[in-house]
Design a protein around this motif. Structure first.
Motif, PDB file in Angstrom:
ATOM      1  N   THR A   1      90.725  66.631 -15.633  1.00 29.05           N
ATOM      2  CA  THR A   1      91.026  67.625 -14.624  1.00 29.05           C
ATOM      3  C   THR A   1      89.780  68.217 -13.989  1.00 29.05           C
ATOM      4  O   THR A   1      88.719  68.248 -14.603  1.00 29.05           O
ATOM      5  N   THR A   2      89.934  68.673 -12.769  1.00 32.31           N
ATOM      6  CA  THR A   2      88.917  69.477 -12.097  1.00 32.31           C
ATOM      7  C   THR A   2      89.477  70.871 -11.828  1.00 32.31           C
ATOM      8  O   THR A   2      88.845  71.672 -11.151  1.00 32.31           O
ATOM      9  N   CYS A   3      90.664  71.153 -12.375  1.00 34.10           N
ATOM     10  CA  CYS A   3      91.318  72.442 -12.152  1.00 34.10           C
ATOM     11  C   CYS A   3      90.548  73.545 -12.880  1.00 34.10           C
ATOM     12  O   CYS A   3      89.909  73.307 -13.910  1.00 34.10           O
ATOM     13  N   THR A   4      90.644  74.753 -12.356  1.00 30.87           N
ATOM     14  CA  THR A   4      90.002  75.910 -12.978  1.00 30.87           C
ATOM     15  C   THR A   4      90.872  76.431 -14.116  1.00 30.87           C
ATOM     16  O   THR A   4      92.004  75.976 -14.312  1.00 30.87           O
ATOM     17  N   ASP A   5      90.367  77.408 -14.872  1.00 30.80           N
ATOM     18  CA  ASP A   5      91.102  77.962 -16.014  1.00 30.80           C
ATOM     19  C   ASP A   5      92.414  78.630 -15.612  1.00 30.80           C
ATOM     20  O   ASP A   5      93.321  78.734 -16.420  1.00 30.80           O
ATOM     21  N   ASP A   6      92.509  79.097 -14.375  1.00 33.38           N
ATOM     22  CA  ASP A   6      93.737  79.755 -13.935  1.00 33.38           C
ATOM     23  C   ASP A   6      94.651  78.810 -13.149  1.00 33.38           C
ATOM     24  O   ASP A   6      95.536  79.249 -12.433  1.00 33.38           O
ATOM     25  N   GLU A   7      94.430  77.490 -13.315  1.00 28.82           N
ATOM     26  CA  GLU A   7      95.260  76.490 -12.653  1.00 28.82           C
ATOM     27  C   GLU A   7      95.847  75.523 -13.679  1.00 28.82           C
ATOM     28  O   GLU A   7      95.246  75.270 -14.722  1.00 28.82           O
ATOM     29  N   PHE A   8      97.003  74.981 -13.360  1.00 33.75           N
ATOM     30  CA  PHE A   8      97.676  73.968 -14.177  1.00 33.75           C
ATOM     31  C   PHE A   8      97.372  72.596 -13.579  1.00 33.75           C
ATOM     32  O   PHE A   8      97.381  72.430 -12.364  1.00 33.75           O
ATOM     33  N   THR A   9      97.107  71.620 -14.442  1.00 31.11           N
ATOM     34  CA  THR A   9      96.854  70.258 -13.969  1.00 31.11           C
ATOM     35  C   THR A   9      98.145  69.459 -13.989  1.00 31.11           C
ATOM     36  O   THR A   9      98.724  69.228 -15.056  1.00 31.11           O
TER      37      THR A   9
ATOM     38  N   VAL B   1      97.706  73.364  -9.459  1.00 36.66           N
ATOM     39  CA  VAL B   1      98.542  74.448  -8.944  1.00 36.66           C
ATOM     40  C   VAL B   1      98.226  75.707  -9.752  1.00 36.66           C
ATOM     41  O   VAL B   1      97.757  75.628 -10.887  1.00 36.66           O
ATOM     42  N   SER B   2      98.505  76.847  -9.178  1.00 33.20           N
ATOM     43  CA  SER B   2      98.248  78.118  -9.848  1.00 33.20           C
ATOM     44  C   SER B   2      99.039  78.201 -11.152  1.00 33.20           C
ATOM     45  O   SER B   2     100.204  77.806 -11.213  1.00 33.20           O
ATOM     46  N   MET B   3      98.414  78.734 -12.200  1.00 32.45           N
ATOM     47  CA  MET B   3      99.104  78.895 -13.480  1.00 32.45           C
ATOM     48  C   MET B   3     100.297  79.836 -13.327  1.00 32.45           C
ATOM     49  O   MET B   3     101.284  79.719 -14.052  1.00 32.45           O
ATOM     50  N   ALA B   4     100.241  80.744 -12.362  1.00 36.91           N
ATOM     51  CA  ALA B   4     101.359  81.649 -12.104  1.00 36.91           C
ATOM     52  C   ALA B   4     102.583  80.891 -11.599  1.00 36.91           C
ATOM     53  O   ALA B   4     103.711  81.369 -11.720  1.00 36.91           O
TER      54      ALA B   4
END
Length: 123
Positions: A35-43, A50-53
């Motif tokens: 993944t290249t997603c940030t900690d507050d994103e879902f892969t 996408v946003s973890m929210a």
């Protein structure tokens, strides 16, 4: 530049064959997420972020695979449920049987620890 679909992002199956020192004569298949997603994103399984929210919100946000809605265990209460009372059963002598409650939580990441206030933020 390589197309996004050609990159090794998202969930992929890897087969470890004859891994010296770990498994003898056994091939192991593991799912690994790149993944290249940030900690507050879902892969998403295809590597899309996408946003973890937006995870488990009953709206498909992963456009190709709907993986943001996989393994979401929602609690559905029937109309007689009263949050003010613990669920109880009664035995044949009209004695209340204590309810056993088992809770399971999978912490993905601990984002912040505040030792002074004794709390932490997690994902």
């Amino acid at each position: 530049m390589a197309p996004f679909d050609g990159l090794l992002f998202g969930k992929s199956e890897f087969v470890f064959e004859e891994d010296v020192g770990c498994t003898k004569d056994v091939n192991i298949t593991e799912s690994i997420v790149m993944t290249t997603c940030t900690d507050d994103e879902f892969t998403c399984e295809d590597g899309f972020c996408v946003s973890m929210a937006d995870r488990c919100n009953k709206i498909i946000d992963c456009p190709k695979d709907s993986s943001d809605e996989d393994n979401c265990h929602m609690i559905n209460f029937d109309r007689t449920y009263k949050k003010e009372f613990a669920p109880a059963r009664i035995d044949e002598n009209k004695n209340i049987i204590k309810t056993t409650i088992v809770v399971s939580v999978d912490l993905v990441t601990i984002l912040k620890i505040d030792e002074v206030d004794s709390n932490f933020s997690c994902q």
